[in-house]
Design a protein around this motif. Structure first.
Motif, PDB file in Angstrom:
ATOM      1  N   ALA A  84       0.841  -1.196   0.000  1.00  0.00           N
ATOM      2  CA  ALA A  84       0.000   0.000   0.000  1.00  0.00           C
ATOM      3  C   ALA A  84       0.874   1.244   0.000  1.00  0.00           C
ATOM      4  CB  ALA A  84      -0.920  -0.012   1.218  1.00  0.00           C
ATOM      5  N   ASP A  85       1.890   1.224   0.871  1.00  0.00           N
ATOM      6  CA  ASP A  85       2.812   2.358   0.921  1.00  0.00           C
ATOM      7  C   ASP A  85       3.556   2.525  -0.393  1.00  0.00           C
ATOM      8  OD1 ASP A  85       3.751   1.849   4.406  1.00  0.00           O
ATOM      9  OD2 ASP A  85       2.135   3.007   3.483  1.00  0.00           O
ATOM     10  N   LEU A  86       3.975   1.389  -0.939  1.00  0.00           N
ATOM     11  CA  LEU A  86       4.709   1.430  -2.203  1.00  0.00           C
ATOM     12  C   LEU A  86       3.853   2.066  -3.288  1.00  0.00           C
ATOM     13  CD1 LEU A  86       7.346   0.592  -3.582  1.00  0.00           C
ATOM     14  CD2 LEU A  86       6.309  -1.613  -4.082  1.00  0.00           C
ATOM     15  N   TRP A  87       2.587   1.682  -3.296  1.00  0.00           N
ATOM     16  CA  TRP A  87       1.684   2.224  -4.299  1.00  0.00           C
ATOM     17  C   TRP A  87       1.543   3.735  -4.131  1.00  0.00           C
ATOM     18  CZ3 TRP A  87       0.107   0.954  -8.823  1.00  0.00           C
ATOM     19  CH2 TRP A  87      -1.010   1.601  -9.393  1.00  0.00           C
ATOM     20  N   THR A  88       1.411   4.162  -2.875  1.00  0.00           N
ATOM     21  CA  THR A  88       1.278   5.594  -2.635  1.00  0.00           C
ATOM     22  C   THR A  88       2.502   6.341  -3.136  1.00  0.00           C
ATOM     23  OG1 THR A  88       0.350   4.883  -0.525  1.00  0.00           O
ATOM     24  CG2 THR A  88       0.566   7.258  -0.893  1.00  0.00           C
ATOM     25  N   ALA A  89       3.654   5.693  -2.942  1.00  0.00           N
ATOM     26  CA  ALA A  89       4.902   6.368  -3.284  1.00  0.00           C
ATOM     27  C   ALA A  89       5.291   6.210  -4.736  1.00  0.00           C
ATOM     28  CB  ALA A  89       6.018   5.818  -2.400  1.00  0.00           C
ATOM     29  N   ARG A  90       4.400   5.564  -5.531  1.00  0.00           N
ATOM     30  CA  ARG A  90       4.848   5.162  -6.863  1.00  0.00           C
ATOM     31  C   ARG A  90       5.339   6.307  -7.719  1.00  0.00           C
ATOM     32  NH1 ARG A  90      -0.416   5.572  -6.795  1.00  0.00           N
ATOM     33  NH2 ARG A  90      -1.671   6.271  -8.572  1.00  0.00           N
ATOM     34  N   PHE A  91       4.638   7.448  -7.669  1.00  0.00           N
ATOM     35  CA  PHE A  91       5.055   8.540  -8.545  1.00  0.00           C
ATOM     36  C   PHE A  91       6.420   9.075  -8.151  1.00  0.00           C
ATOM     37  CE2 PHE A  91       1.751   8.430 -11.277  1.00  0.00           C
ATOM     38  CZ  PHE A  91       0.497   8.571 -10.690  1.00  0.00           C
ATOM     39  N   PHE A 100      11.967  -0.342   1.386  1.00  0.00           N
ATOM     40  CA  PHE A 100      12.195   0.630   0.323  1.00  0.00           C
ATOM     41  C   PHE A 100      13.620   0.578  -0.216  1.00  0.00           C
ATOM     42  CE2 PHE A 100       8.282   2.512  -0.453  1.00  0.00           C
ATOM     43  CZ  PHE A 100       7.581   2.705   0.723  1.00  0.00           C
ATOM     44  N   TYR A 101      14.576   0.350   0.690  1.00  0.00           N
ATOM     45  CA  TYR A 101      15.941   0.198   0.192  1.00  0.00           C
ATOM     46  C   TYR A 101      16.058  -1.038  -0.691  1.00  0.00           C
ATOM     47  CZ  TYR A 101      18.480   3.942   2.504  1.00  0.00           C
ATOM     48  OH  TYR A 101      18.976   5.170   2.866  1.00  0.00           O
ATOM     49  N   PHE A 102      15.313  -2.077  -0.323  1.00  0.00           N
ATOM     50  CA  PHE A 102      15.341  -3.282  -1.139  1.00  0.00           C
ATOM     51  C   PHE A 102      14.832  -2.982  -2.545  1.00  0.00           C
ATOM     52  CE2 PHE A 102      15.648  -7.700  -1.855  1.00  0.00           C
ATOM     53  CZ  PHE A 102      14.594  -8.049  -2.673  1.00  0.00           C
ATOM     54  N   VAL A 103      13.741  -2.223  -2.592  1.00  0.00           N
ATOM     55  CA  VAL A 103      13.195  -1.850  -3.905  1.00  0.00           C
ATOM     56  C   VAL A 103      14.230  -1.060  -4.707  1.00  0.00           C
ATOM     57  CG1 VAL A 103      11.490  -0.413  -5.066  1.00  0.00           C
ATOM     58  CG2 VAL A 103      10.778  -1.889  -3.195  1.00  0.00           C
ATOM     59  N   ILE A 125      11.245   7.152   3.010  1.00  0.00           N
ATOM     60  CA  ILE A 125      11.401   6.476   4.298  1.00  0.00           C
ATOM     61  C   ILE A 125      11.155   7.439   5.450  1.00  0.00           C
ATOM     62  CG2 ILE A 125      13.077   5.347   5.817  1.00  0.00           C
ATOM     63  CD1 ILE A 125      14.309   4.112   3.337  1.00  0.00           C
ATOM     64  N   ALA A 126      11.486   8.716   5.223  1.00  0.00           N
ATOM     65  CA  ALA A 126      11.244   9.703   6.278  1.00  0.00           C
ATOM     66  C   ALA A 126       9.751   9.817   6.583  1.00  0.00           C
ATOM     67  CB  ALA A 126      11.818  11.043   5.849  1.00  0.00           C
ATOM     68  N   ILE A 127       8.932   9.590   5.561  1.00  0.00           N
ATOM     69  CA  ILE A 127       7.484   9.702   5.764  1.00  0.00           C
ATOM     70  C   ILE A 127       6.878   8.366   6.170  1.00  0.00           C
ATOM     71  CG2 ILE A 127       5.306  10.347   4.704  1.00  0.00           C
ATOM     72  CD1 ILE A 127       6.911  11.987   2.693  1.00  0.00           C
ATOM     73  N   LYS A 128       7.252   7.324   5.425  1.00  0.00           N
ATOM     74  CA  LYS A 128       6.729   5.989   5.727  1.00  0.00           C
ATOM     75  C   LYS A 128       7.894   5.105   6.155  1.00  0.00           C
ATOM     76  CE  LYS A 128       2.688   6.486   3.191  1.00  0.00           C
ATOM     77  NZ  LYS A 128       1.464   6.692   3.957  1.00  0.00           N
ATOM     78  N   PRO A 129       8.145   5.014   7.455  1.00  0.00           N
ATOM     79  CA  PRO A 129       9.394   4.374   7.906  1.00  0.00           C
ATOM     80  C   PRO A 129       9.447   2.876   7.647  1.00  0.00           C
ATOM     81  CG  PRO A 129       8.275   5.549   9.693  1.00  0.00           C
ATOM     82  CD  PRO A 129       7.312   5.453   8.569  1.00  0.00           C
TER      83      PRO A 129
END
Lengths: 220, 254, 222
Positions: free
Chosen positions: A8-15, A190-193, A181-185
């Motif tokens: 879900a977080d990833l999707w939000t951050a997609r752009f 995220f580093y893996f992505v 990461i600062a917003i969604k810890p």
């Protein structure tokens, strides 16, 4: 590890992520193209230039190759603004990476040109080709073929070096990741992505490179 | 008195401080086949390479069909412009010991390059000429092969076609079989012999004594930068006058 | 413009720069010379071993690391790993660990190449005189392999030493970090960066020369 929440977080951050990847690619492609053009000039100066030209270019080359790319980036960033040239971090970063790329391309191409057997130039002369014709039809095609593997390597190095631009504030993939990461810890996820993206880019470059090498290889 | 096709007069050349050619005179008429023999260091290859200005020379003159090669006539003696020299080079054809084919072009490509870029012939004409000469040296079937796909003898034959397709006034051969495996030497020598029989003007540097004896109209023996002796093959090989030549022939096991 | 060259601020803090350099060299020696080489040798043998599993593991290690930026790896080691493992890791240790793993991947390739270039008879000759596989490896294979690989090892060492500059980004007090600090404190941009650059150039040159001498001393006489 909560996959559902992560996706879900990833999707939000997609752009943001896509922008980051895009920036990484833009930096890399731009630096590679400009750096290669400059690098060809460097190689030509070193192989065919006059004494002074060769000396100046050689000094430039040794300096660039002797310092870490990170120092080059920082120096460009700080020095250029001091010199009154107002550059954005992006522009300063691309300048630094272009110079870095040109030093590698220049050295590789020079090596490739010098490795060509003298007999090639002699045979070209013997049938009456001028120097320009010899270079265009005989020397350059062979040297460029030789230089492809090293060039592919340089391209991958440039993609990896683009990460250092995040230190001077260019919002490429690493900086984007840190911002997210600062917003969604979820640092690990995220580093893996991000790591996967870098891996894919570099790995593809290597693969494409080897395919190109095979295509270009002369039948024997 | 017709102009000799090649006229070398008082040729001197220095490599750094060492004088390699100490005043060489040589004249050739059209259709002449001249072989140059001698030990390594005698200057024979250097002299050959002066003719198409792959080496420059400090003194003397070389004229092809009356035209001064490389430098304007004495006393001015100015080195000609590079484009001028390139044009003059196309008046001769050279075949190298290491073949020096362009590896990134097919056999046909190697031969047509000079025709299209130097003689500025249109592509179809160039291909026709190239194919004719590749046929002549027995390589027509492999015209689309790359040098890497050809044997040494085949490569050298393509190299001969590449040189002769330019319709040179003189063909220069620089120890063209020295780098070949023994069983491949004959295919090349036979091509050269048949070209000689057709009346091609040739200057050959060679170690193949038997071949030189069979194909040449004149044989030149060089020693330490000078021509020691020259004459008909019969005279040179059967009846050497100078001691050096006699010794050389003994060692060469002719 | 009115920019007057003034090297004084740089000379005043020159000892900082030198201490940073010392740290950089120290980190390079530990990460690359010691640990990196060890990893490289082990992985090279793994990659050429008969065990498919070993080959696979080593191959994945090398391919993964070589396609990742060192800056990225450093951030992971410093920010992600401590959090995941629940321990606090010192910056320098984090970087040394990262550089070791990074160096190992590149050195594996060097050693693998050297290994493959060895004549097959070498190992067999060792076994033939009764040495065990391990003994052959230690006394016969590795000495020859390392000597052959020296030029490539030298190049890699210099390159990896330059990579220590990346540590400055997580405030490890090495040369680049201090240069940046001086830059931000004094704004003597030309002076500090030319000095910093010059130090790197000189050090790399010295290392290269020293390694060349070592190469010649250690080379197998021909």
């Amino acid at each position: 590890m909560d996959f559902a929440r992560f996706f879900a977080d990833l999707w939000t951050a997609r752009f943001a992520l896509l922008e980051g990847v895009g920036m990484t690619l833009v930096i890399s492609v731009l630096s590679i193209i400009l750096g290669t053009i400059l690098g060809i000039g460097v190689a030509l100066s070193l192989v065919y230039g006059g004494r002074i030209q060769r000396f100046v270019v050689r000094v430039f080359l040794e300096c660039v190759r002797g310092i870490p790319v990170f120092v080059l980036i920082l120096a460009c960033y700080y020095l250029l603004s001091q010199a009154g040239i107002q550059l954005t971090p992006f522009q300063a970063g691309v300048v630094a990476l272009t110079v870095f790329c040109s030093s590698h391309v220049g050295e590789n191409l020079r090596g490739a040109l010098l490795a060509l057997p003298r007999g090639q130039t002699e045979a070209a002369k013997a049938i009456g080709l001028t120097f320009r014709q010899t270079f265009v039809y005989i020397l350059a095609p062979q040297a460029l073929r030789q230089a492809v593997p090293a060039w592919i390597n340089t391209a991958a190095e440039l993609v990896k070096a683009s990460t250092l631009l995040s230190v001077i504030g260019v919002v490429e993939l690493i900086l984007t990741t840190r911002q997210i990461i600062a917003i969604k810890p979820r640092p690990l996820e995220f580093y893996f992505v991000a790591g996967m993206v870098y891996f894919l880019i570099c790995f593809s470059i290597e693969r494409l490179g080897r395919r190109a090498e095979r295509r270009l290889a002369l039948p024997s | 008195m017709t102009t000799p096709v090649l006229e070398i007069t008082d040729l001197h050349k220095k490599f750094k401080e060492i004088e390699v050619l100490k005043g060489v005179d040589l004249t050739m008429a059209t259709g002449d086949v001249v072989s140059i023999i001698g030990s390594s260091g005698s200057g024979k290859t250097t002299m050959l390479r002066c003719v198409n200005l792959l080496e420059d020379f400090q003194q003397g003159s070389i004229r092809i069909d009356g035209e001064e090669i490389g430098y304007t006539a004495a006393p001015e003696r100015r080195r000609r412009k590079e484009s001028e020299i390139a044009r003059q080079r196309s008046m001769t054809g050279m075949v190298f010991q290491q073949f020096n084919l362009f590896p990134h072009m097919t056999a046909l490509g190697n031969v047509t390059l000079g025709l299209t870029k130097v003689k500025k012939l249109p592509k179809p004409d160039a291909i026709a000429i190239a194919e004719k000469w590749l046929e002549r040296v027995g390589m027509a079937e492999r015209r689309n092969h790359y040098p890497g796909q050809l044997s040494g003898g085949q490569q050298q034959r393509v190299a001969i076609a590449r040189a002769i397709a330019m319709n040179p006034k003189v063909m220069l051969f620089d120890e063209v079989t020295s780098a070949l495996d023994p069983e491949l030497v004959n295919e090349v020598l036979n091509v050269i012999k048949s070209l000689a029989a057709d009346g091609m003007t040739m200057l050959l540097v060679t170690h193949e004594m038997k071949f030189a004896y069979e194909v040449s109209r004149r044989v030149v023996f060089m020693n330490q930068g000078r021509i020691d002796e020259q004459g008909a093959p019969e005279e040179i090989f059967r009846n050497p006058q100078s001691k050096r030549l006699a010794e050389f022939l003994k060692n060469a096991k002719f | 413009m009115g920019y007057q060259l003034n090297f004084a601020p740089v000379w005043r803090d020159f000892d900082l720069l030198l201490s940073g350099l010392a740290l950089g060299i120290g980190m390079a020696l530990v990460s690359v010379l010691l640990v990196g080489n060890l990893i490289g040798l082990v992985a090279a043998f793994a990659m050429t071993s008969k065990s498919a599993t070993l080959r696979r593991i080593a191959s994945i290690y090398v391919t993964t690391i070589r396609n990742l930026p060192i800056y990225f790896l450093m951030l992971v080691a410093f920010f992600v790993l401590p959090q995941q493992l629940g321990v606090r890791i010192d910056k320098v240790h984090a970087f040394v660990g990262t550089l070791s793993i990074y160096a190992g991947a590149y050195l594996t390739e060097v050693y693998r190449g050297a290994l493959l270039a060895l004549p097959k008879g070498l190992r067999e000759a060792g076994l033939a005189i009764g040495l065990t596989e391990s003994q052959t490896r230690i006394w016969v294979i590795i000495p020859v392999m390392v000597r052959n690989a020296l030029p490539a090892l030298s190049n890699n060492f210099i390159s990896l030493f330059k990579d220590t500059s990346v540590a400055a980004a997580i405030a490890v007090p090495e040369l680049t970090f201090y240069a940046r600090q001086i830059n931000n404190n004094t704004f003597r941009v030309i002076e500090v960066w030319s000095v910093c650059g010059l130090i790197y150039i000189v050090v790399c040159y010295v290392i290269a020369a020293a390694l060349r001498i070592a190469e010649r001393r250690l080379a197998i006489p021909r």
